[in-house]
Design a protein around this motif. Structure first.
Motif, PDB file in Angstrom:
ATOM      1  N   LEU A 146       1.319  -4.997 -15.650  1.00 25.66           N
ATOM      2  CA  LEU A 146       1.827  -4.155 -16.730  1.00 25.66           C
ATOM      3  C   LEU A 146       2.203  -4.973 -17.964  1.00 25.66           C
ATOM      4  CD1 LEU A 146       3.916  -1.622 -14.649  1.00 25.66           C
ATOM      5  CD2 LEU A 146       1.747  -1.196 -15.832  1.00 25.66           C
ATOM      6  N   GLU A 147       2.749  -6.158 -17.759  1.00 24.95           N
ATOM      7  CA  GLU A 147       3.085  -7.028 -18.891  1.00 24.95           C
ATOM      8  C   GLU A 147       1.824  -7.447 -19.646  1.00 24.95           C
ATOM      9  OE1 GLU A 147       4.972  -9.195 -21.746  1.00 24.95           O
ATOM     10  OE2 GLU A 147       5.800  -7.700 -20.378  1.00 24.95           O
ATOM     11  N   LYS A 148       0.781  -7.809 -18.912  1.00 30.57           N
ATOM     12  CA  LYS A 148      -0.485  -8.163 -19.559  1.00 30.57           C
ATOM     13  C   LYS A 148      -1.079  -6.962 -20.289  1.00 30.57           C
ATOM     14  CE  LYS A 148      -1.684 -11.913 -16.441  1.00 30.57           C
ATOM     15  NZ  LYS A 148      -2.535 -12.343 -15.318  1.00 30.57           N
ATOM     16  N   LEU A 149      -0.988  -5.790 -19.697  1.00 31.31           N
ATOM     17  CA  LEU A 149      -1.480  -4.578 -20.345  1.00 31.31           C
ATOM     18  C   LEU A 149      -0.719  -4.318 -21.637  1.00 31.31           C
ATOM     19  CD1 LEU A 149      -3.262  -2.047 -20.306  1.00 31.31           C
ATOM     20  CD2 LEU A 149      -1.506  -0.960 -18.887  1.00 31.31           C
ATOM     21  N   ARG A 150       0.617  -4.476 -21.604  1.00 32.87           N
ATOM     22  CA  ARG A 150       1.435  -4.276 -22.812  1.00 32.87           C
ATOM     23  C   ARG A 150       1.021  -5.245 -23.904  1.00 32.87           C
ATOM     24  NH1 ARG A 150       5.180  -6.637 -25.396  1.00 32.87           N
ATOM     25  NH2 ARG A 150       5.492  -8.232 -23.826  1.00 32.87           N
ATOM     26  N   ARG A 151       0.828  -6.523 -23.545  1.00 34.49           N
ATOM     27  CA  ARG A 151       0.414  -7.527 -24.534  1.00 34.49           C
ATOM     28  C   ARG A 151      -0.947  -7.198 -25.118  1.00 34.49           C
ATOM     29  NH1 ARG A 151       2.454 -12.365 -21.160  1.00 34.49           N
ATOM     30  NH2 ARG A 151       0.614 -11.747 -20.049  1.00 34.49           N
ATOM     31  N   ASP A 152      -1.876  -6.781 -24.262  1.00 36.34           N
ATOM     32  CA  ASP A 152      -3.217  -6.432 -24.746  1.00 36.34           C
ATOM     33  C   ASP A 152      -3.157  -5.247 -25.707  1.00 36.34           C
ATOM     34  OD1 ASP A 152      -4.330  -8.471 -23.272  1.00 36.34           O
ATOM     35  OD2 ASP A 152      -5.103  -7.148 -21.685  1.00 36.34           O
ATOM     36  N   LEU A 153      -2.336  -4.253 -25.398  1.00 39.55           N
ATOM     37  CA  LEU A 153      -2.186  -3.101 -26.277  1.00 39.55           C
ATOM     38  C   LEU A 153      -1.535  -3.490 -27.597  1.00 39.55           C
ATOM     39  CD1 LEU A 153      -1.105  -0.393 -23.690  1.00 39.55           C
ATOM     40  CD2 LEU A 153      -3.321  -0.592 -24.824  1.00 39.55           C
ATOM     41  N   ILE A 187      -2.542  -1.034 -30.773  1.00 38.14           N
ATOM     42  CA  ILE A 187      -2.384   0.325 -30.258  1.00 38.14           C
ATOM     43  C   ILE A 187      -0.925   0.731 -30.169  1.00 38.14           C
ATOM     44  CG2 ILE A 187      -2.762   1.801 -28.230  1.00 38.14           C
ATOM     45  CD1 ILE A 187      -5.405   0.239 -27.859  1.00 38.14           C
ATOM     46  N   LEU A 188      -0.053  -0.175 -29.751  1.00 35.80           N
ATOM     47  CA  LEU A 188       1.360   0.170 -29.639  1.00 35.80           C
ATOM     48  C   LEU A 188       1.981   0.428 -30.992  1.00 35.80           C
ATOM     49  CD1 LEU A 188       2.682  -2.091 -26.753  1.00 35.80           C
ATOM     50  CD2 LEU A 188       1.980   0.279 -26.678  1.00 35.80           C
ATOM     51  N   SER A 189       1.529  -0.270 -32.021  1.00 36.01           N
ATOM     52  CA  SER A 189       2.082  -0.027 -33.354  1.00 36.01           C
ATOM     53  C   SER A 189       1.687   1.363 -33.856  1.00 36.01           C
ATOM     54  CB  SER A 189       1.610  -1.093 -34.340  1.00 36.01           C
ATOM     55  OG  SER A 189       0.210  -1.052 -34.490  1.00 36.01           O
ATOM     56  N   LEU A 190       0.535   1.862 -33.438  1.00 42.12           N
ATOM     57  CA  LEU A 190       0.134   3.218 -33.805  1.00 42.12           C
ATOM     58  C   LEU A 190       1.062   4.243 -33.155  1.00 42.12           C
ATOM     59  CD1 LEU A 190      -3.751   2.956 -33.401  1.00 42.12           C
ATOM     60  CD2 LEU A 190      -2.456   3.008 -35.534  1.00 42.12           C
TER      61      LEU A 190
END
Length: 61
Positions: free
Chosen positions: A42-49, A54-57
């Motif tokens: 999940l941490e790697k997924l968060r970093r990739d996003l 994508i997270l800033s959107l």
């Protein structure tokens, strides 16, 4: 694998080939039954996003 993730075989093939994404249920089942280190995944997924912007959107909505 499709059966373990409660998916149709065709849906799993599309997921495996990057043609579609997975549902929240599929992700949870994967994390519970197949992922060796769910928190690391999940941490790697968060970093990739974050890196993909994508997270800033999501934050700006």
């Amino acid at each position: 694998m499709a059966k373990s993730l409660l998916m149709e075989a065709r849906s799993y093939i599309n997921l495996d080939h990057g043609k579609s994404g997975c549902s929240a249920l599929t992700l949870v089942l994967y994390l519970l039954y197949f992922c060796e280190d769910p928190l690391d995944f999940l941490e790697k997924l968060r970093r990739d996003l974050e890196n993909a912007g994508i997270l800033s959107l999501i934050d700006n909505e």
